[in-house]
Scaffold this motif. Structure first.
Motif, short mmCIF file in Angstrom:
data_model
loop_
_atom_site.label_atom_id
_atom_site.label_comp_id
_atom_site.label_asym_id
_atom_site.label_seq_id
_atom_site.Cartn_x
_atom_site.Cartn_y
_atom_site.Cartn_z
N THR A 167 34.75 4.72 -14.44
CA THR A 167 33.79 3.69 -14.87
C THR A 167 33.08 4.05 -16.17
O THR A 167 32.44 3.18 -16.77
CB THR A 167 32.71 3.49 -13.80
N SER A 168 33.10 5.31 -16.57
CA SER A 168 32.35 5.86 -17.70
C SER A 168 30.86 5.97 -17.41
O SER A 168 30.08 6.38 -18.27
CB SER A 168 32.56 5.06 -19.00
N LEU A 169 30.45 5.64 -16.20
CA LEU A 169 29.05 5.78 -15.80
C LEU A 169 28.80 7.21 -15.32
O LEU A 169 29.59 7.76 -14.56
CB LEU A 169 28.71 4.79 -14.69
N THR A 170 27.71 7.79 -15.76
CA THR A 170 27.38 9.16 -15.41
C THR A 170 26.51 9.20 -14.15
O THR A 170 25.97 8.17 -13.71
CB THR A 170 26.63 9.85 -16.56
N PHE A 171 26.35 10.41 -13.60
CA PHE A 171 25.47 10.58 -12.45
C PHE A 171 24.58 11.79 -12.70
O PHE A 171 25.08 12.90 -12.89
CB PHE A 171 26.27 10.78 -11.16
N ASP A 172 23.27 11.56 -12.71
CA ASP A 172 22.31 12.64 -12.92
C ASP A 172 22.02 13.34 -11.60
O ASP A 172 21.78 12.68 -10.57
CB ASP A 172 21.01 12.11 -13.50
N LEU A 173 22.01 14.66 -11.66
CA LEU A 173 21.70 15.50 -10.49
C LEU A 173 20.30 16.08 -10.68
O LEU A 173 20.05 16.83 -11.63
CB LEU A 173 22.71 16.64 -10.37
N CYS A 174 19.39 15.72 -9.79
CA CYS A 174 18.04 16.28 -9.81
C CYS A 174 17.86 17.01 -8.48
O CYS A 174 17.48 16.40 -7.47
CB CYS A 174 17.01 15.18 -10.00
N MET A 175 18.15 18.31 -8.50
CA MET A 175 18.20 19.11 -7.28
C MET A 175 17.56 20.46 -7.53
O MET A 175 17.51 20.94 -8.66
CB MET A 175 19.64 19.27 -6.81
N LEU A 176 17.08 21.09 -6.47
CA LEU A 176 16.43 22.39 -6.55
C LEU A 176 17.47 23.51 -6.54
O LEU A 176 18.62 23.30 -6.12
CB LEU A 176 15.46 22.55 -5.38
N PRO A 177 17.09 24.70 -7.00
CA PRO A 177 18.07 25.80 -7.07
C PRO A 177 18.78 26.09 -5.74
O PRO A 177 19.98 26.40 -5.75
CB PRO A 177 17.21 26.99 -7.51
N HIS A 178 18.09 25.96 -4.62
CA HIS A 178 18.75 26.26 -3.35
C HIS A 178 19.75 25.18 -2.94
O HIS A 178 20.50 25.36 -1.98
CB HIS A 178 17.71 26.47 -2.24
N GLN A 179 19.77 24.07 -3.68
CA GLN A 179 20.70 22.98 -3.37
C GLN A 179 21.92 22.96 -4.29
O GLN A 179 22.73 22.04 -4.21
CB GLN A 179 19.97 21.64 -3.50
#
Length: 279
Positions: A134-146
């Motif tokens: 799709t050319s759509l990106t996905f942002d990951l907002c996660m903590l270090p333990h994840q």
């Protein structure tokens, strides 16, 4: 010039933001006009809006609101990273609708505010794979333990480009460098991931952080990803908790001391322009 890939706008009279009640300094209106009055002095030339975790039924309205703001004369808004709920059965239909809108450049689902197993659900993972092609990106907002959960998603969708927000959300104030460093080294091995140099003053001592506090995190992030896979974001207004927009731009410039013009250009604008086809 700078492309800001991580601007949050808050209009409490138009949308509902349930989480703001837990962060009193941010429980206010942070409008485009308020942002641009400072950003225009700093060389910021284009902006992407990052979703602000509005109430789920307000998600489409948030995208429409930002798109309307982008049509105003002189607006620097060039697109949105829209909110989404890949764990919901309606995601496929939502994706189809958003894919038809060129103003939508990607998606984010904040995952450190929900149970860890949300991203491990079969439907969530199936829907992330729908972004392939799709050319759509996905942002990951996660903590270090994840980080292991982030890696699992990335490995399931090698054709999707992921963006790791805020240098992986390190616990700078709590001196959590070693755990964070291991995770950054591992996730950076995946070629379909970029990292966003954004937000890190908010993870230090808000009143007393220094350049030296941030430097090890910046240096290892760049060492792991390289300037070819790093982009810049303000994380405004969250950055106001740790000094503000001008402070963060100046801090980034100081962190880049000794880097080449090409490296600075890639971080501040070139990589974002290429990734999201920004003019």
């Amino acid at each position: 010039m700078i492309i800001d890939t991580h601007l949050h706008l808050i209009y409490r009279d138009r949308l509902s933001y349930p989480w703001l009640q837990d962060v009193p300094p941010l429980d206010a209106d942070f409008t485009y006009e308020r942002y641009i009055s400072e950003a225009a002095r700093l060389g910021i030339s284009s902006v992407l809006h990052m979703e602000v975790d509005v109430r789920p039924d307000d998600i489409p309205a948030e995208t429409r609101m930002v798109e309307d703001l982008s049509r105003e004369p002189g607006s620097l808004l060039r697109g949105v990273i829209a909110s989404c709920r890949p764990e919901d059965p309606g995601f496929a239909s939502y994706l189809e609708t958003q894919q038809a809108n060129p103003f939508v450049k990607g998606f984010r689902r904040v995952l450190h505010v929900v149970p860890d197993d949300v991203s491990e659900g079969a439907l969530f993972r199936e829907n992330i794979k729908r972004l392939s092609g799709t050319s759509l990106t996905f942002d990951l907002c996660m903590l270090p333990h994840q980080i292991d959960k982030a890696n699992a998603l990335i490995d399931l969708a090698p054709d999707v480009t992921f963006v790791l927000d805020h240098c992986g959300v390190p616990d700078i104030k709590g001196h959590g460098y070693d755990v964070w460093k291991t995770g950054i080294t591992e996730i950076a091995k995946r070629d379909n991931v970029l990292v966003k140099i954004s937000g890190i003053p908010a993870y230090g001592d808000l009143d007393n952080w220094t350049l030296e506090d941030l430097k090890p995190y910046f240096e290892h992030t760049i060492s792991a990803f390289g300037f070819g896979r790093a982009i810049w974001g303000s994380d405004w207004p969250v950055c106001t908790l740790g000094g503000g927009l001008s402070t963060w731009v100046a801090t980034t410039q100081a962190l880049l001391h000794g880097c080449t013009v090409e490296e600075k250009n890639r971080l501040f604008s070139g990589n974002a322009r290429q990734l999201w086809q920004l003019g």
